[in-house]
Design a protein around this motif. Sequence first.
Motif, PDB file in Angstrom:
ATOM      1  N   UNK A   1       2.925  -4.578   2.853  1.00 50.39           N
ATOM      2  CA  UNK A   1       3.916  -3.503   3.051  1.00 50.39           C
ATOM      3  C   UNK A   1       3.096  -2.217   3.085  1.00 50.39           C
ATOM      4  N   UNK A   2       2.808  -1.723   4.301  1.00 53.09           N
ATOM      5  CA  UNK A   2       1.848  -0.612   4.406  1.00 53.09           C
ATOM      6  C   UNK A   2       2.504   0.689   4.847  1.00 53.09           C
ATOM      7  N   UNK A   3       2.020   1.762   4.257  1.00 51.78           N
ATOM      8  CA  UNK A   3       2.465   3.109   4.654  1.00 51.78           C
ATOM      9  C   UNK A   3       1.375   3.785   5.469  1.00 51.78           C
TER      10      UNK A   3
ATOM     11  N   UNK B   1       0.899  -1.152   0.000  1.00 47.11           N
ATOM     12  CA  UNK B   1       0.000   0.000   0.000  1.00 47.11           C
ATOM     13  C   UNK B   1       0.942   1.207   0.000  1.00 47.11           C
ATOM     14  N   UNK B   2       1.524   1.426  -1.170  1.00 47.57           N
ATOM     15  CA  UNK B   2       2.642   2.372  -1.318  1.00 47.57           C
ATOM     16  C   UNK B   2       2.322   3.777  -0.830  1.00 47.57           C
ATOM     17  N   UNK B   3       1.083   4.223  -1.040  1.00 49.32           N
ATOM     18  CA  UNK B   3       0.752   5.598  -0.669  1.00 49.32           C
ATOM     19  C   UNK B   3      -0.201   5.667   0.531  1.00 49.32           C
ATOM     20  N   UNK B   4      -0.316   4.571   1.253  1.00 47.39           N
ATOM     21  CA  UNK B   4      -1.126   4.565   2.479  1.00 47.39           C
ATOM     22  C   UNK B   4      -2.583   4.906   2.235  1.00 47.39           C
ATOM     23  N   UNK B   5      -3.163   4.307   1.196  1.00 48.70           N
ATOM     24  CA  UNK B   5      -4.492   4.699   0.723  1.00 48.70           C
ATOM     25  C   UNK B   5      -5.579   3.711   1.128  1.00 48.70           C
ATOM     26  N   UNK B   6      -5.203   2.474   1.386  1.00 40.16           N
ATOM     27  CA  UNK B   6      -6.216   1.430   1.567  1.00 40.16           C
ATOM     28  C   UNK B   6      -6.851   1.488   2.961  1.00 40.16           C
ATOM     29  N   UNK B   7      -7.831   0.601   3.162  1.00 40.00           N
ATOM     30  CA  UNK B   7      -8.494   0.494   4.479  1.00 40.00           C
ATOM     31  C   UNK B   7      -8.376  -0.965   4.939  1.00 40.00           C
ATOM     32  N   UNK B   8      -8.550  -1.221   6.232  1.00 45.93           N
ATOM     33  CA  UNK B   8      -8.428  -2.599   6.705  1.00 45.93           C
ATOM     34  C   UNK B   8      -9.371  -3.565   5.980  1.00 45.93           C
ATOM     35  N   UNK B   9     -10.597  -3.135   5.779  1.00 49.87           N
ATOM     36  CA  UNK B   9     -11.553  -4.036   5.142  1.00 49.87           C
ATOM     37  C   UNK B   9     -11.141  -4.371   3.710  1.00 49.87           C
ATOM     38  N   UNK B  10     -10.692  -3.341   3.003  1.00 51.08           N
ATOM     39  CA  UNK B  10     -10.248  -3.529   1.619  1.00 51.08           C
ATOM     40  C   UNK B  10      -9.036  -4.469   1.571  1.00 51.08           C
ATOM     41  N   UNK B  11      -8.137  -4.262   2.520  1.00 55.03           N
ATOM     42  CA  UNK B  11      -6.893  -5.053   2.560  1.00 55.03           C
ATOM     43  C   UNK B  11      -7.220  -6.535   2.819  1.00 55.03           C
ATOM     44  N   UNK B  12      -8.107  -6.764   3.787  1.00 57.16           N
ATOM     45  CA  UNK B  12      -8.495  -8.140   4.128  1.00 57.16           C
ATOM     46  C   UNK B  12      -9.065  -8.837   2.888  1.00 57.16           C
ATOM     47  N   UNK B  13      -9.923  -8.113   2.162  1.00 61.82           N
ATOM     48  CA  UNK B  13     -10.565  -8.710   0.984  1.00 61.82           C
ATOM     49  C   UNK B  13      -9.558  -8.920  -0.144  1.00 61.82           C
ATOM     50  N   UNK B  14      -8.656  -7.968  -0.321  1.00 57.00           N
ATOM     51  CA  UNK B  14      -7.654  -8.101  -1.401  1.00 57.00           C
ATOM     52  C   UNK B  14      -6.771  -9.331  -1.162  1.00 57.00           C
ATOM     53  N   UNK B  15      -6.334  -9.507   0.094  1.00 61.63           N
ATOM     54  CA  UNK B  15      -5.483 -10.670   0.383  1.00 61.63           C
ATOM     55  C   UNK B  15      -6.262 -11.982   0.258  1.00 61.63           C
ATOM     56  N   UNK B  16      -7.500 -11.961   0.684  1.00 64.05           N
ATOM     57  CA  UNK B  16      -8.310 -13.185   0.544  1.00 64.05           C
ATOM     58  C   UNK B  16      -8.469 -13.526  -0.949  1.00 64.05           C
ATOM     59  N   UNK B  17      -8.666 -12.500  -1.764  1.00 68.66           N
ATOM     60  CA  UNK B  17      -8.800 -12.695  -3.207  1.00 68.66           C
ATOM     61  C   UNK B  17      -7.497 -13.286  -3.784  1.00 68.66           C
TER      62      UNK B  17
ATOM     63  N   UNK C   1      -2.657   7.030   8.773  1.00 65.87           N
ATOM     64  CA  UNK C   1      -2.539   6.492  10.130  1.00 65.87           C
ATOM     65  C   UNK C   1      -3.099   5.085  10.278  1.00 65.87           C
ATOM     66  N   UNK C   2      -3.175   4.348   9.157  1.00 70.29           N
ATOM     67  CA  UNK C   2      -3.787   3.012   9.241  1.00 70.29           C
ATOM     68  C   UNK C   2      -2.806   1.885   8.894  1.00 70.29           C
ATOM     69  N   UNK C   3      -1.513   2.186   8.862  1.00 66.57           N
ATOM     70  CA  UNK C   3      -0.547   1.180   8.399  1.00 66.57           C
ATOM     71  C   UNK C   3      -0.574  -0.093   9.250  1.00 66.57           C
TER      72      UNK C   3
END
Length: 524
Positions: free
Chosen positions: A210-212, A180-196, A216-218
């Motif tokens: 690798x979160x930025x 998440x190079x620019x620190x843009x994602x959210x926890x829910x989105x991240x969980x779903x992306x990895x599950x996918x 404030x959500x890294x």
Amino acid sequence: MTQPQKSQPQSTDRIIIFDTTLRDGEQSPGVALNHSQKLEIAHQLARLGVDVIEAGFPIASPGDLEGVSRIAREVRGPIITGLARAGKADIEAAARAVEAAGKPRIHTFIATSPIHMAKKLNLEPDAVVERAVQAVTLARSFVDDVEFSAEDATRSDWDFLSRIFKATVEAGATTINVPDTVGYTTPDEMRKLFAFLKAELPAHVILSSHCHDDLGMAVANSIAAAEGGARQIECTINGIGERAGNASLEEIVMAFHTRADHYGYTTGIQTRELYRSSRMISRLSGMPVQPNKAIVGDNAFAHESGIHQDGVIKARETYEIMNAELVGREAAVLVMGKHSGRAAFRKALTDLGYADMPDDKVQHLFGRFKDLADRKGQIFSDDLRALVDSRSDVPQTFSLEGFQITSGMNMTPVAFVRLQTPDGPIDATAHGDGPVEAAFGAINKITGLSPTLESYRIQAVTQGGDALGEVSVSARHGETLLHGLGVATDVVEASARAWIRIQNMIVAGMGAERRQGEFAPGRI
Ligand SMILES: CC(=O)SCCNC(=O)CCNC(=O)[C@H](O)C(C)(C)COP(=O)(O)OP(=O)(O)OC[C@H]1O[C@@H](n2cnc3c(N)ncnc32)[C@H](O)[C@@H]1OP(=O)(O)O
Ligand SMILES: CC(C)C(=O)C(=O)O
């Protein structure tokens, strides 16, 4: 009554901790570490128990290449990796840098988001996939352990990510990193992306986050990635890194440790090395740690408010979810200030050796403590000692009537002091290295006492041009240590008052062996 649901651990899997303090952490604006500093940090990271050390970006400069090589030669335990763009020169440099490592890895990357591909790389998506595959193939010709990252993955098309990851895994990548190079994602989105991605890729592939920290959500995003299927987390000590930084290693590790009931994940981190690692990074990078930073900040295990202090004194767990010792720190501290209550005040006095003080004395001192705390904020042990020793029941044998100081550049300071004494006002004059020493000398001449100065602390207790200065002095007289506190807008006056208080205590026989002098106790 409804009880909180008891969590069930989601998994007992081991999470690989990939530390990038020496690469992404060093990308923090203003940070540049030399070889020996990098080596010192790498040894500490090995002691800490990280699984992978990203030691640098070897193509960046000859110095970076040499820094990574030295770590590869000298640090054993963790996998050592170097970053490389998807290009021949970068990968050859990374291969050279890590070749002496016990466990070498090459980490290559290329951006996959529409904006990065079009505007930065100026490449069509097909060409990006081709470059990624060539890069991984070349890296695999040097080492067996190759990590591929899709830069700006969280702003990339998921099907495109699946395509490029499948192609790079086919080419030999063993770890697939989803930054998440620019620190843009959210926890829910991240969980779903990895599950996918977990469902899309072969089971042997290690998925990595690798979160930025731009929003404030890294840390939350890294943990969500693990919940979705990531088994490697990239992070840095103190969360340092590009812009707002990376996910903080110590926060992730302690979240897993403290909420093992919920997550169940394990790591190889020796948690007792966390604080030492944090201090080292802060010292060598020149980046201070904010006091309220979780786990490693100065205040992370400090309690100032009376209700919390009372709770902690009764049972630490009332306000602490982990032991300070567990992360390599001293036990929790009670910070004395205007929010403190009687329980903490009594405990502080006990810790300072005043356990036997009667309740009415404690009550009286507590009122004076609150007054002082209102004026000066934090109250230190010396302040408390001074408060105890400067009780108003100390007889005022001597009191300050007036003084005058002459001092300036290239001249010896001279103090003229007038004290009120049992024999009436007495004046004296003395020289000193500084105006305070001169004033102390003049006071000694009048009292006939000369305690030895042990410590001297001065602090502004209010703000503005007319700020009150508070001087706290400790002095030894015979075998007894005495403490005096003086407050005035003039620091020499505050110092003189503190010094006179000590002399009054000596005369009052507060444990002191008196010198021969004209003021015998019987005359007080
Ligand atoms: C998200 C991240 O953290 S990525 C890592 C970022 N870290 C760094 O950049 C620190 C080290 N960087 C450096 O020292 C320099 O940028 C170097 C040595 C890597 C490159 O320096 P230069 O050759 O002068 O190039 P410059 O930095 O100006 O531009 C980057 C070039 O790399 C290209 N590039 C960027 N990423 C990649 C990639 N993953 N694969 C291939 N090429 C890439 C850019 O398109 C640009 O190419 P162009 O010059 O043809 O337009
Ligand atoms: C190169 C990758 C891993 C990176 O640092 C990022 O995308 O932030």
